[in-house]
Design a protein around this motif. Structure first.
Motif, PDB file in Angstrom:
ATOM      1  N   ALA A   1      25.582  29.793  50.704  1.00 23.16           N
ATOM      2  CA  ALA A   1      26.550  29.386  51.070  1.00 23.16           C
ATOM      3  C   ALA A   1      26.227  27.347  51.398  1.00 23.16           C
ATOM      4  O   ALA A   1      25.217  27.629  52.223  1.00 23.16           O
ATOM      5  CB  ALA A   1      27.293  29.619  52.220  1.00 23.16           C
TER       6      ALA A   1
ATOM      7  N   ARG B   1      27.649  23.002  51.143  1.00 24.35           N
ATOM      8  CA  ARG B   1      28.752  21.852  50.541  1.00 24.35           C
ATOM      9  C   ARG B   1      27.990  21.273  48.942  1.00 24.35           C
ATOM     10  O   ARG B   1      26.979  20.927  48.750  1.00 24.35           O
ATOM     11  CB  ARG B   1      28.644  21.042  51.591  1.00 24.35           C
ATOM     12  CG  ARG B   1      29.235  21.911  52.490  1.00 24.35           C
ATOM     13  CD  ARG B   1      30.423  20.037  53.056  1.00 24.35           C
ATOM     14  NE  ARG B   1      31.479  18.876  52.459  1.00 24.35           N
ATOM     15  CZ  ARG B   1      32.287  19.780  52.852  1.00 24.35           C
ATOM     16  NH1 ARG B   1      32.592  20.804  52.734  1.00 24.35           N
ATOM     17  NH2 ARG B   1      32.631  18.672  51.806  1.00 24.35           N
TER      18      ARG B   1
ATOM     19  N   GLU C   1      33.084  23.589  48.785  1.00 25.98           N
ATOM     20  CA  GLU C   1      31.634  24.126  49.573  1.00 25.98           C
ATOM     21  C   GLU C   1      31.867  25.179  49.250  1.00 25.98           C
ATOM     22  O   GLU C   1      33.012  27.184  49.298  1.00 25.98           O
ATOM     23  CB  GLU C   1      32.356  24.055  51.454  1.00 25.98           C
ATOM     24  CG  GLU C   1      31.078  25.087  52.006  1.00 25.98           C
ATOM     25  CD  GLU C   1      31.313  24.589  53.728  1.00 25.98           C
ATOM     26  OE1 GLU C   1      31.118  25.206  54.524  1.00 25.98           O
ATOM     27  OE2 GLU C   1      32.226  23.902  53.668  1.00 25.98           O
TER      28      GLU C   1
ATOM     29  N   GLU D   1      31.572  28.855  50.374  1.00 28.91           N
ATOM     30  CA  GLU D   1      31.726  29.423  51.476  1.00 28.91           C
ATOM     31  C   GLU D   1      31.137  30.708  52.165  1.00 28.91           C
ATOM     32  O   GLU D   1      30.254  31.568  53.070  1.00 28.91           O
ATOM     33  CB  GLU D   1      33.166  30.107  52.427  1.00 28.91           C
ATOM     34  CG  GLU D   1      33.497  28.567  52.325  1.00 28.91           C
ATOM     35  CD  GLU D   1      35.228  28.215  53.199  1.00 28.91           C
ATOM     36  OE1 GLU D   1      35.041  27.277  53.554  1.00 28.91           O
ATOM     37  OE2 GLU D   1      35.884  29.696  52.633  1.00 28.91           O
ATOM     38  N   SER D   2      31.308  32.174  51.043  1.00 29.02           N
ATOM     39  CA  SER D   2      30.834  33.413  51.186  1.00 29.02           C
ATOM     40  C   SER D   2      31.462  33.678  49.713  1.00 29.02           C
ATOM     41  O   SER D   2      31.085  33.207  48.814  1.00 29.02           O
ATOM     42  CB  SER D   2      31.373  33.927  52.000  1.00 29.02           C
ATOM     43  OG  SER D   2      33.140  34.277  51.491  1.00 29.02           O
TER      44      SER D   2
ATOM     45  N   SER E   1      34.694  33.317  49.388  1.00 29.86           N
ATOM     46  CA  SER E   1      35.475  32.327  49.519  1.00 29.86           C
ATOM     47  C   SER E   1      34.707  31.126  48.844  1.00 29.86           C
ATOM     48  O   SER E   1      33.600  30.865  48.492  1.00 29.86           O
ATOM     49  CB  SER E   1      35.796  32.460  51.127  1.00 29.86           C
ATOM     50  OG  SER E   1      36.219  30.851  51.835  1.00 29.86           O
TER      51      SER E   1
ATOM     52  N   SER F   1      36.020  26.906  49.316  1.00 29.35           N
ATOM     53  CA  SER F   1      36.900  25.685  50.150  1.00 29.35           C
ATOM     54  C   SER F   1      36.796  24.166  48.974  1.00 29.35           C
ATOM     55  O   SER F   1      35.537  24.027  48.919  1.00 29.35           O
ATOM     56  CB  SER F   1      36.396  25.146  51.129  1.00 29.35           C
ATOM     57  OG  SER F   1      36.781  23.835  51.870  1.00 29.35           O
TER      58      SER F   1
END
Length: 561
Positions: free
Chosen positions: A179, A181, A208, A210-211, A214, A216
Motif C-alpha cells: 500500500a 502512493r 495510491e 490502498e488494498s 482498492s 485511488s
C-alpha cells in the motif's frame, strides 16, 4: 578460570554462554561490556571461555577428536570441559595453531577494553546494521526477518513498457507493491492485484494502492479488468467512487474532471453527499455507458470509448514491439563487448543446440581453452522468449572453464535469475579451492553479495548488506562486481546501481585457473562445500579492467528485459 573463592557473577556466565551460542539479545552485549570493564574476573573468565569455544570449534570442525570431545562433554566437570580438546594426542603444528587462535582472541578482547576504539571486538548484536561475515552463520532472527520481509504486498507490476517512476527508479516488471502512493512519469504499466484485479496505467499518472481491493486515482488513465474472484473492486476518484460488479471499466482523471467508461458488464457509481459521506446505494451503469463529472459536481452522460484506453491485447502487442527493440539494443551492445580488448571472456549463452555441452566463448580471445564445459545444466529460456540460458538446479550442475593469467583489476558482469536462497552460499563464479589471489563471487542465503579473495593467509571478504530479497526470486537481475586493485575498492552493483563499496584490505593480483560457473569444487575444504546455484544465467562477461559506474549502468540499461 578465576581463582577458587572468587566466583564470577552468574549473570556474566549466562551472558557469555548466550553470546557464544548466538542467542543473546541486543542489550546483552553492552551489559557484558560493562561487566568486563568493571571486574577483572569477568574478563579472565570471558577469555578462558572463548579459548575453549575456539578450540572446540576447531577440533569439531576438523572432525579428528570428536569421540574424545563427546566423552568429555558428557560430564559436568568444568575442568573436563577445558581438557576436552586435549584428550587425544595432537601433533605440534595443530597445538600451535589452536594456541595462536586462543591467544589472538584473548589479545583482541584485552585491547578492546584498554583502548577506546571504533572497532567493537565483541560480536555484533543480532539485527545490527552491518554485513555479517559469510562464514558466520546468520542468526535465526536474521533469517526469519529476511524470509518474512516483503509480506504485505497487495499488487505486483506484471509488465512495464518504458516506465519511469518519480523517486522510485528500481520499480520494474516483477516488483511487488505494498500500500503506497505512486507517480508514473512516463510509459505504461500493468498491475496485478493479489485479489485478481488487473489495471493498466498510462502516464502521466498519480495514484495510491490502498488494498488488494482498492485503488485511488488522482491523475491519469486506468483501465481495470475484474474477474469473478475480485468482484467488488473499488476505484476512488476525486469526484466519485466506482464499484465493480463484474466488469471491465476505465477511469480518466484530469485537472478538475473525471470520466468513467463502462467497457463490459456493470459498475455501481457512488457519489459523495454534501457532507462528504459517500452515498453507498449509487447508480448502476452498464456496458457502453459513461459519465463525465467536474469538481463542482456538474455531470453529463458520455458514450464509453474503448479505443481511448490501452487494453490487455494492445498492451501485449506494445510489449512485444518494445521487447524487439530491447533485443536489438542488447545485441549491438553485446557485439561491442565481444570485441572489446578489455574483455577477458564473454559468454552470451546463444546459438547452442539442445544437445550441445559446450558454452561458447565469444570474447576477443576465442580459443578452446576459454570455452566452458557444461555439466548437468539444461538449456532453457533466458531474459526474453528467444534468448537462451543455462538452468542450474541439481547440486552437480555447473560449467567448467580455465582462465589463465593474473590481473590487477577484474569486473564480473552477469544476467542471472535467482530461483531460491536455499544455500548458505550460492555460487556465481568460483575458482576451484581457494588459493592465493583466487576470487569467489557468490551470494548468501540472506541476499548478501560476496566477493572473497584469498590474500595472504586469509580470505578478504567484501560483503554487501542484504540487497537481494525474496521478491527478486524468478526475476532477471543484472549483477556486477568490480575489483579495482589500483583504486583500492570493491563495488557491488544490482541493476546498474552501486549498492556497496568497500576498501580493499590487501591488494592482490587476481588469478583464476580452473573455475566454475554456478558451483564449486572445494578441493578438500570442509566448510559449506555445497554452493550450487538454484537459478538461470544467460550472460556472463569478465573484464580485466575495473569498469566505472556509467559503464556498469550501460550494461544494465542495454540488457534489461
Amino acid at each position: 578460570m578465576p581463582e577458587p573463592g572468587k566466583a564470577v557473577p552468574r549473570k556474566a556466565i549466562k551472558l557469555i554462554s548466550e553470546i557464544a551460542d548466538g542467542v543473546a539479545d541486543p542489550g546483552s552485549f553492552e551489559r557484558l561490556r560493562e561487566m568486563i570493564a568493571g571486574d577483572e574476573r569477568v574478563l579472565q573468565y570471558y577469555a578462558e571461555w572463548m579459548d575453549v569455544h575456539a578450540r572446540l570449534h576447531y577440533d569439531l570442525g576438523r572432525g579428528r577428536y570428536a569421540p574424545a570431545v563427546a566423552r568429555q562433554l558428557s560430564t559436568s566437570d568444568e575442568g573436563a570441559l577445558r581438557s576436552a580438546t586435549t584428550a587425544e594426542r595432537v601433533d605440534r603444528s595443530d597445538r600451535r595453531l589452536r594456541l595462536l587462535i586462543a591467544i589472538g582472541a584473548t589479545l583482541a578482547i584485552a585491547a578492546s577494553l584498554l583502548i577506546i576504539a571504533p572497532v567493537i571486538v565483541l560480536p555484533s548484536p543480532p539485527g545490527a546494521s552491518v554485513a555479517r561475515h559469510p562464514e558466520d552463520h546468520p542468526d535465526k532472527r536474521d533469517l526469519r526477518d529476511f524470509r518474512t520481509k516483503g509480506f504485505g504486498e497487495v499488487a505486483v507490476i506484471a509488465e512495464s513498457i518504458d516506465a519511469e517512476w518519480k523517486g522510485l527508479p528500481l520499480l520494474r516488471a516483477g516488483s511487488p507493491l505494498s500500500a503506497q502512493r505512486l507517480k508514473l512519469v512516463r510509459g505504461v504499466v500493468q498491475l496485478e492485484f493479489v485479489s485478481g484485479a488487473n489495471v493498466i496505467v498510462e502516464a502521466p499518472a498519480e495514484f495510491e494502492i490502498e488494498s488488494p481491493m482498492s485503488l485511488s486515482c488522482t491523475a491519469g488513465k486506468f483501465r481495470t479488468h475484474v474477474p469473478q474472484q475480485a468482484i467488488g473492486f473499488v476505484v476512488h476518484t476525486p469526484e466519485q467512487r466506482v464499484v465493480d460488479l463484474g466488469t471491465e471499466f476505465a477511469v480518466e482523471v484530469g485537472s478538475g474532471w473525471t470520466q468513467v467508461h463502462v467497457l463490459d458488464g456493470e459498475i455501481r457509481l457512488e457519489d459523495p453527499s454534501p457532507n462528504g459521506v459517500t452515498i453507498r446505494d449509487g447508480r448502476i451503469l452498464g456496458v457502453g455507458q459513461g459519465v463525465s463529472r467536474d469538481s463542482r459536481g456538474h455531470e453529463q452522460p458520455i458514450v464509453a470509448a474503448n479505443d481511448r484506453f490501452i487494453g490487455r491485447q494492445q498492451f501485449s502487442e506494445m510489449s512485444n514491439v518494445a521487447t524487439e527493440e530491447r533485443r536489438k539494443e542488447w545485441e549491438a551492445t553485446y557485439n561491442r563487448q565481444a570485441t572489446n580488448p578489455d574483455v577477458l571472456l564473454c559468454f552470451g549463452f546463444e546459438g547452442a543446440e539442445p544437445w550441445e555441452r559446450v558454452l561458447r566463448q565469444e570474447g576477443p580471445g576465442r580459443v578452446d581453452r576459454l570455452e566452458g564445459a557444461v555439466v548437468g545444466c539444461r538449456w532453457s529460456e533466458g531474459r526474453w522468449p528467444w534468448k537462451q540460458a543455462l538452468e542450474f538446479k541439481r547440486t552437480s550442475d555447473r560449467v567448467r572453464m580455465n582462465v589463465p593469467g593474473e590481473y590487477d583489476s577484474v569486473t564480473f558482469s552477469c544476467w542471472i535469475r535467482v530461483d531460491g536462497f536455499d544455500r548458505w552460499l550460492s555460487a556465481i563464479v568460483l575458482t576451484d579451492g581457494h588459493e592465493l589471489g583466487e576470487p569467489h563471487w557468490q551470494f548468501t542465503e540472506t541476499g548478501q553479495l560476496l566477493l572473497g579473495v584469498k590474500s595472504g593467509q586469509k580470505s578478504s571478504e567484501y560483503l554487501s548488506p542484504s540487497v537481494l530479497q525474496l521478491a527478486d526470486l524468478g526475476r532477471w537481475l543484472h549483477l556486477a562486481c568490480v575489483y579495482d586493485g589500483p583504486g583500492g575498492a570493491v563495488t557491488h552493483y544490482v541493476d546498474g546501481e552501486a549498492v556497496h563499496i568497500q576498501e580493499i584490505e590487501q591488494p592482490t593480483k587476481l588469478r583464476f585457473g580452473d573455475t566454475e560457473i554456478g558451483n564449486w569444487t572445494s578441493k578438500g575444504f570442509l566448510d559449506h562445500t555445497v554452493r550450487s546455484l538454484n537459478g538461470r544465467i544467460d550472460e556472463l562477461i569478465l573484464y580485466k579492467t575495473a569498469l566505472n559506474e556509467l559503464e556498469v549502468a550501460e550494461l544494465y540499461q542495454s540488457g534489461r528485459p
